[in-house]
Design an enzyme around this catalytic site. Structure first.
Site, PDB file in Angstrom:
ATOM      1  CG  HIS A 296      -2.301  -0.482   0.934  1.00  0.00           C
ATOM      2  ND1 HIS A 296      -2.804  -0.558  -0.343  1.00  0.00           N
ATOM      3  CD2 HIS A 296      -3.286  -0.925   1.751  1.00  0.00           C
ATOM      4  CE1 HIS A 296      -4.042  -1.019  -0.296  1.00  0.00           C
ATOM      5  NE2 HIS A 296      -4.350  -1.252   0.960  1.00  0.00           N
ATOM      6  CB  CYS A 297       4.241   2.106   0.529  1.00  0.00           C
ATOM      7  SG  CYS A 297       3.937   1.935   2.292  1.00  0.00           S
ATOM      8  CB  ILE A 298       6.068   1.833  -4.021  1.00  0.00           C
ATOM      9  CG1 ILE A 298       7.082   1.732  -2.883  1.00  0.00           C
ATOM     10  CG2 ILE A 298       6.714   2.454  -5.256  1.00  0.00           C
ATOM     11  CD1 ILE A 298       7.518   3.060  -2.332  1.00  0.00           C
ATOM     12  CB  CYS A 300      -1.188   3.476  -2.956  1.00  0.00           C
ATOM     13  SG  CYS A 300      -1.781   1.804  -3.308  1.00  0.00           S
ATOM     14  CG  ASP A 301       1.882   5.969   0.091  1.00  0.00           C
ATOM     15  OD1 ASP A 301       0.692   5.599   0.177  1.00  0.00           O
ATOM     16  OD2 ASP A 301       2.745   5.661   0.924  1.00  0.00           O
TER      17      ASP A 301
END
Length: 449
Positions: A296-298, A300-301
């Site tokens: 859920h980081c790279i 999405c963010d």
């Protein structure tokens, strides 16, 4: 006054029936003297960020209330069947046994806390636009149950201005003066699932408050969880810091893909070249190519940065191109696989590793799912092997793990994620191997993306 007994909630369909009535956790009387001396912490959201944060707080001697809307998640936490590093499994057993971690699905327990940390996911929709539903719901819940004297800290990655819009402004509408009656801050989470090297205690936390007093209140609590707290001038500066961190990673991962292509053009190994460049002690940071980026980081963010900038008419072409390369990576792997197979119809393909990264039981945004789906649509018969993922939902059907695969039973094996300590000798018998890690040395014919 918060009532002792609360209204029943819906019983989840995928677990045993829940008790008829839910209670708000209350401190045990024999522990009251100790707990009044420490700030009581509520964690709103017990996912991959909230639960380890709560365990770190409990280990630091703080009484913790964990709040999650999913009773299934709460049962799994109590049973110890959640995905944690071994150190946190030990902490979980200790905290549950000591009563320093109490859990409920009832948000009214927020009123018992001195400090509230909001730790909910911020994914994106299929079109990569930010999905704010969980964040908006959690912040509205925290505001609804807020009381004077509390400190509210948002940790979920989001667009610049989120904390002011979803916490500070609604609290002011309730008649509270932020910085006096109640304190509000943003401190981005810095947890790397499965990583046993970078602990919370050793990882600095950035914090910015709505006022200087808010920053100090939040820093006081965060200082119990880490050895270093870095203060910035505002909530917005802290929010942009997190977006900068993960967008930096995204851009460099996309660059690593391009360098892998350049190495292939010259017949060179991109891993060898990257590791050689990494011997330089300054001015270089190693990023490695792979079959795609998950979690859920790279993936999405950076869209929480791109979308508001685009709406405002601000161009960010480098970030835009990098995120396009990241989004296209699983499709590129699938296209490469079909090239190697010739006619993909009826061919048997094994995906080796479906967790989004090594060492975790997590398939969120995993590129392997996109690869499998694309190959199945191309006519392949697909299967997977992953020691950490017993079953997999692929579209509308459940795919079971090939626990003891034989390489020769498949026309092609694609290596996506490799878990340390697992046996992959079966790859030696694969007639055709597509190595998404660029590190596997197996198969009768080995190719890279």
């Amino acid at each position: 006054m918060t009532p002792d007994v609360l209204t029943p909630v819906a019983v989840p369909t995928d677990g045993p029936p829940a008790p008829a009535r839910a209670r708000v956790p209350r401190p045990a009387r024999r522990r009251r003297a100790k707990q009044t001396a420490e700030p009581r912490l509520a964690i709103l959201g017990l996912g991959y960020v909230g639960l380890p944060t709560g365990l770190a707080a409990a280990t630091a001697g703080l009484p913790v209330i964990g709040i999650d809307t999913s009773r299934v998640r709460l049962r799994r936490i109590r049973a110890g069947t959640v995905d944690l590093v071994e150190r946190d499994h030990e902490r979980l057993r200790d905290a549950l046994q000591a009563g320093s971690l109490q859990m409920t699905d009832n948000a009214r327990a927020l009123a018992l806390a001195d400090v509230v940390l909001i730790c909910v996911p911020t994914p994106v929709h299929a079109d990569h636009s930010p999905d704010l539903r969980a964040l908006q719901g959690a912040c509205a819940t925290a505001v609804r149950h807020a009381r004077a004297g509390q400190t509210l800290i948002l940790t979920s990655t989001s667009y610049v201005g989120t904390t002011a819009e979803l916490l500070a402004a609604p609290l002011a509408e309730r008649g509270m003066t932020v910085g006096e009656d109640i304190h509000v801050a943003f401190s981005p989470e810095r947890i790397d699932p499965g990583n046993v090297t970078h602990t919370q205690e050793d990882t600095p936390r950035v914090v910015g408050g709505a006022t200087p007093a808010c920053t100090e209140r939040a820093a006081e609590l965060l200082g119990r969880l880490t050895r270093r707290v870095h203060r910035v001038s505002s909530m917005e500066a802290a929010e942009l810091t997190k977006l900068y961190e993960n967008t930096f990673r995204a851009v460099n991962i996309a660059f690593a893909y391009e360098m892998a292509d350049a190495a292939a053009h010259y017949g060179l190994d991109p891993i060898e070249v990257t590791e050689a460049a990494a011997t330089k002690p300054y001015g270089f940071m190693a990023f490695y190519p792979g079959a795609g980026v998950g979690g859920h980081c790279i993936p999405c963010d950076p869209h929480y940065l791109l979308t508001p900038l685009s709406t405002a008419g601000r161009a960010a072409p480098l970030i835009q191109q990098a995120m396009g390369a990241i989004a296209d990576r699983p499709s590129r792997v699938a296209r490469r696989a079909t090239e190697l197979l010739g006619d993909p119809r009826g061919k048997r393909v094994l995906m080796v590793g479906v967790a989004y990264k090594p060492g975790v039981q997590d398939v969120r945004e995993s590129p392997s799912l996109e690869i499998l789906d694309a190959l199945e649509r191309a006519g392949c018969t697909v299967a997977y092997h992953d020691p950490l993922i017993p079953t997999l939902e692929l579209g509308a059907r459940t795919v079971h793990n090939e626990t003891d695969p034989r390489g020769r039973d498949f026309d092609l094996a694609i290596v996506g994620t490799v878990h340390g300590g697992s046996d992959y000798t079966f790859l030696d018998d694969c007639p055709l191997l597509l190595d998404g890690t660029y590190r596997a040395r197996a198969g009768a014919q080995r190719h890279t993306v």
